[in-house]
Design a protein around this motif. Structure first.
Motif, PDB file in Angstrom:
ATOM      1  N   ARG A  30      51.848  39.510  40.179  1.00 42.36           N
ATOM      2  CA  ARG A  30      50.898  38.978  40.994  1.00 42.36           C
ATOM      3  C   ARG A  30      50.624  39.751  42.321  1.00 42.36           C
ATOM      4  N   LEU A  31      49.379  40.140  42.873  1.00 43.73           N
ATOM      5  CA  LEU A  31      49.350  41.005  43.906  1.00 43.73           C
ATOM      6  C   LEU A  31      49.898  40.332  45.303  1.00 43.73           C
ATOM      7  N   ASP A  63      48.180  28.597  42.466  1.00 48.07           N
ATOM      8  CA  ASP A  63      48.298  27.335  41.490  1.00 48.07           C
ATOM      9  C   ASP A  63      49.265  28.085  40.330  1.00 48.07           C
ATOM     10  N   ALA A  64      50.672  27.753  40.407  1.00 49.25           N
ATOM     11  CA  ALA A  64      51.323  28.265  39.193  1.00 49.25           C
ATOM     12  C   ALA A  64      50.941  27.665  38.037  1.00 49.25           C
ATOM     13  N   ALA A  80      44.711  33.366  45.079  1.00 48.89           N
ATOM     14  CA  ALA A  80      43.606  33.454  45.946  1.00 48.89           C
ATOM     15  C   ALA A  80      43.924  34.688  46.798  1.00 48.89           C
ATOM     16  N   LEU A  81      42.775  35.598  47.077  1.00 47.94           N
ATOM     17  CA  LEU A  81      43.127  36.853  48.018  1.00 47.94           C
ATOM     18  C   LEU A  81      42.232  36.908  49.053  1.00 47.94           C
ATOM     19  N   LEU A 108      41.453  33.578  41.184  1.00 50.54           N
ATOM     20  CA  LEU A 108      41.550  34.658  40.412  1.00 50.54           C
ATOM     21  C   LEU A 108      42.945  34.752  39.421  1.00 50.54           C
ATOM     22  N   PRO A 109      42.850  35.409  38.427  1.00 52.99           N
ATOM     23  CA  PRO A 109      44.226  35.496  37.875  1.00 52.99           C
ATOM     24  C   PRO A 109      45.487  35.897  38.414  1.00 52.99           C
ATOM     25  N   ASP A 110      46.437  35.324  38.432  1.00 48.57           N
ATOM     26  CA  ASP A 110      47.633  35.931  39.212  1.00 48.57           C
ATOM     27  C   ASP A 110      48.461  37.078  38.224  1.00 48.57           C
ATOM     28  N   ASP A 111      47.926  37.613  37.443  1.00 50.33           N
ATOM     29  CA  ASP A 111      48.235  38.908  36.934  1.00 50.33           C
ATOM     30  C   ASP A 111      47.333  40.021  37.017  1.00 50.33           C
TER      31      ASP A 111
END
Length: 322
Positions: A130-131, A171-172, A178-179, A209-212
């Protein structure tokens, strides 16, 4: 005495194992960088280095790419040098810098330009995949057209870009994050746009956004973002120059056909006069709005089904994004 001998043996074993691990990791870094030179430069940018040095033993991994060239489609970027560094025990936090000048050549348009700077630094940090944060900062930028002599395009004392995670929107359960993005430019001079003392700040938020980070390059990334209910929110955009002032805010998303949907509110003072050579009437008024008695302008641009409208009057269209 035996304890001391065994302690020395243990230290030697640890040092040897650590050295082997570092050599393995440095080899992997070199291999991954060299693989970039095999890219086609069209679907994937190609990076080549005239010299490539891997150093930093025992606790860091430093990669120095001398006389680097990046090819992305018609654009060729020549950089005097690129350096990236990470701690062996913290490989998800990378610091990078570049040496000027940077040469830009666009094979399609034939344009040539050079960017000078006194400092260009970047950093990136991941939390798992995750960024967590991405930043780029450049000082004393000077962008010059070199096709026919030298002509200043723009310069700025500072350009700073920040992109970071918004923890409270993570949201795990769904794997969505979100960024928040922030851009600032200081002391901007752009003769072509009659900007002499410009300053600008932009704040945005991108949700769902995807957390990957590996999924952000998926060909269906925009389609998936729309399906997740993603939204681009322009929290604030504010630009000033001398007695001119421009503010904007709003939000955009994609509909089922990949068309833009949303609105942007614009308020300005003495901007219409500045952009007169670049945006002719009636489009200038359609974008900025009619002037109020005090000379200010205010307007709302509506995006519906890919059509941009000023009020109810269509003024432009944007094709589907997927």
């Amino acid at each position: 005495m035996k304890r001391i001998i065994w302690l020395l043996v243990a230290v030697i074993v640890v040092v040897v194992l650590w050295s082997c691990a570092w050599l393995y990791l440095s080899g992997q870094v070199r291999t991954n960088i060299e693989v970039l030179a095999e890219a086609d430069g069209i679907t994937t940018p190609r990076l080549t280095c005239t010299t490539l040095d891997i150093s930093g033993f025992p606790f860091r991994l430093d990669a120095a790419c001398g006389a680097a060239q990046i090819i992305a489609g018609d654009l060729v970027v020549d950089i005097a040098g690129i350096r990236a560094s990470a701690l062996v025990y913290r490989p998800t936090h990378v610091l990078a810098s570049a040496l000027g000048p940077v040469g830009l050549v666009d094979a399609f348009t034939g344009s040539r330009s050079t960017i000078q700077f006194s400092g260009l630094e970047a950093s990136g940090r991941l939390d798992g995949w995750r960024l967590a944060r991405l930043s780029l900062s450049a000082r004393d930028l000077d962008w010059t057209d070199t096709l026919l002599g030298e002509q200043l395009i723009a310069k700025a004392s500072l350009l700073d870009l920040q992109l970071g995670d918004i923890p409270e929107q993570y949201d795990a359960a769904t794997g969505l994050a979100a960024l928040a993005g922030y851009v600032q430019a200081r002391d901007v001079v752009a003769p072509g746009f009659t900007i002499t003392t410009g300053n600008a700040e932009i704040e945005v938020e991108v949700s769902r956004l995807p957390d990957d980070v590996r999924l952000l390059g998926d060909p269906a990334a925009l389609l998936n973002w729309r399906a997740a209910g993603g939204q681009l929110k322009l929290v604030s955009a504010h630009g000033t120059d001398a007695d001119s002032d421009l503010k904007a805010s709003g939000s955009l998303e994609l509909d089922a056909q990949g068309l833009l949907d949303g609105q942007i509110d614009i308020a300005s003072t003495k901007v219409a006069e500045r952009i007169e050579p670049f945006l002719l009437e009636p489009y200038r008024t359609l974008v900025l709005g009619n002037p109020a008695p005090d000379g200010t302008h205010a307007n709302t641009l509506n995006f519906r089904s890919g059509t941009i409208s000023s009020g109810l009057l269509p003024i432009a269209s944007v094709p589907p994004l997927f």
